[in-house]
Design a protein around this motif. Structure first.
Motif, PDB file in Angstrom:
ATOM      1  N   VAL A 243     -12.128   3.077 -10.994  1.00 43.57           N
ATOM      2  CA  VAL A 243     -12.641   3.590 -12.268  1.00 43.57           C
ATOM      3  C   VAL A 243     -12.129   5.004 -12.497  1.00 43.57           C
ATOM      4  O   VAL A 243     -11.940   5.784 -11.562  1.00 43.57           O
TER       5      VAL A 243
ATOM      6  N   LYS B  49     -22.110   4.835 -17.579  1.00 36.47           N
ATOM      7  CA  LYS B  49     -21.297   3.641 -17.406  1.00 36.47           C
ATOM      8  C   LYS B  49     -19.873   4.041 -17.039  1.00 36.47           C
ATOM      9  O   LYS B  49     -19.298   4.940 -17.641  1.00 36.47           O
TER      10      LYS B  49
ATOM     11  N   TYR C 124     -15.693   3.143 -16.296  1.00 40.04           N
ATOM     12  CA  TYR C 124     -14.634   2.372 -16.947  1.00 40.04           C
ATOM     13  C   TYR C 124     -13.347   2.442 -16.129  1.00 40.04           C
ATOM     14  O   TYR C 124     -13.091   3.433 -15.444  1.00 40.04           O
TER      15      TYR C 124
ATOM     16  N   LEU D 248      -9.804   1.361 -22.039  1.00 42.35           N
ATOM     17  CA  LEU D 248     -10.845   1.702 -21.079  1.00 42.35           C
ATOM     18  C   LEU D 248     -11.881   0.589 -21.124  1.00 42.35           C
ATOM     19  O   LEU D 248     -12.594   0.431 -22.118  1.00 42.35           O
TER      20      LEU D 248
ATOM     21  N   PRO E 229     -15.195  -1.614 -19.359  1.00 44.69           N
ATOM     22  CA  PRO E 229     -16.338  -1.438 -18.463  1.00 44.69           C
ATOM     23  C   PRO E 229     -16.029  -1.950 -17.057  1.00 44.69           C
ATOM     24  O   PRO E 229     -15.394  -2.997 -16.907  1.00 44.69           O
TER      25      PRO E 229
ATOM     26  N   LEU F 255     -11.597   2.359 -26.263  1.00 50.26           N
ATOM     27  CA  LEU F 255     -12.784   2.305 -25.404  1.00 50.26           C
ATOM     28  C   LEU F 255     -13.625   1.104 -25.799  1.00 50.26           C
ATOM     29  O   LEU F 255     -14.016   0.961 -26.961  1.00 50.26           O
TER      30      LEU F 255
ATOM     31  N   ASP G  70     -16.949  -1.747 -25.169  1.00 50.97           N
ATOM     32  CA  ASP G  70     -18.257  -1.985 -24.563  1.00 50.97           C
ATOM     33  C   ASP G  70     -18.352  -3.442 -24.126  1.00 50.97           C
ATOM     34  O   ASP G  70     -17.429  -4.242 -24.332  1.00 50.97           O
TER      35      ASP G  70
END
Length: 247
Positions: free
Chosen positions: A129, A176, A178, A185, A187, A214, A216
């Protein structure tokens, strides 16, 4: 005389409704596949044995795979043919013929209707990450207590009431995490449902490589530019927090 081994080579065809064309993005990079259109049906041929049993094939909705035998199309392991071989079709390579399109994405934060509809799934591979998304109100006291050397390699940006930290080693803060893939990016623990869609999305929405997309867990994304990130320090964090309070 030895028997011609080519007689045992299986030839696979497939069909699916033309309305489901966008789902073929998952196999667009299979350049051995040929594609043709017949009214409201898309025909495909040229699958290898390995491709014919792949997860990418099984995930396609309303997709029917056939084995071609003596000019007839048989469903897998069927003894009775389903259809005759189609003739007079105009065939072309799938990577040249298939023009992928995605719904227009907006630049608002997660959960707003109109975003790109992409599915994420659990990944079997563990990835390092490189980013952390934290709620500002939950970390403001902890940031002030962190030593300077832990902040020096980190850049950050404000997204609504959250802070996105980029760099390693990650800060020991709640939030969180990533990992990075083709300028996305994602999760931690998740990946795109279809393997090749990451590069296609990058070409569509971040072709200039100006930053990151990014994501989710629900498949919503937000574009963040590299130029908007700033070096992290206790003073920059406090000043930004104060400016948000004044606004």
């Amino acid at each position: 005389m030895a028997e011609d081994p080519s007689k045992h080579i299986k030839e696979f065809w497939a069909e699916l409704p033309r309305a489901d064309e966008d789902f073929l993005g998952s196999i667009r990079d299979w350049k051995n596949i040929q594609i043709a259109v017949e009214e409201e049906t898309i025909w495909l041929k040229g699958f290898t044995d390995e491709q014919s049993v792949s997860s990418e094939i099984h995930q396609l909705p309303d997709f029917i795979l056939y084995e071609l035998r003596d000019g007839l199309l048989f469903r897998r392991e069927a003894l009775v043919p389903s259809k005759k071989k189609r003739t007079a079709l105009l065939w072309t390579s799938i990577d040249k013929a298939l023009r992928l399109s995605f719904p227009a994405s907006n630049q608002n934060y997660f959960g707003v209707s109109g975003n790109v509809h992409i599915q994420l799934k659990e990944s079997n591979e563990e990835q390092p990450v490189i980013a952390l998304l934290s709620t500002i109100s939950e970390i403001k006291e902890s940031i002030a207590a962190l030593p300077k050397f832990k902040l020096e390699k980190i850049k950050w940006i404000i997204i609504g009431d959250k802070a996105l930290f980029l760099g390693t080693p990650l800060l020991s803060l709640p939030g969180k995490t990533y990992w990075s893939k083709d300028g996305h990016l994602l999760p931690a623990g998740l990946d795109f449902e279809f393997k090749n869609v990451s590069k296609l999305l990058q070409q569509k929405y971040n072709s200039e490589s100006e930053g990151w997309l990014l994501w989710d867990e629900k498949g919503n994304c937000l574009s963040v530019k590299s130029a908007d990130f700033r070096p992290l320090s206790v003073s920059s964090f406090r000043l930004t927090e104060k400016s948000k309070e004044w606004n």
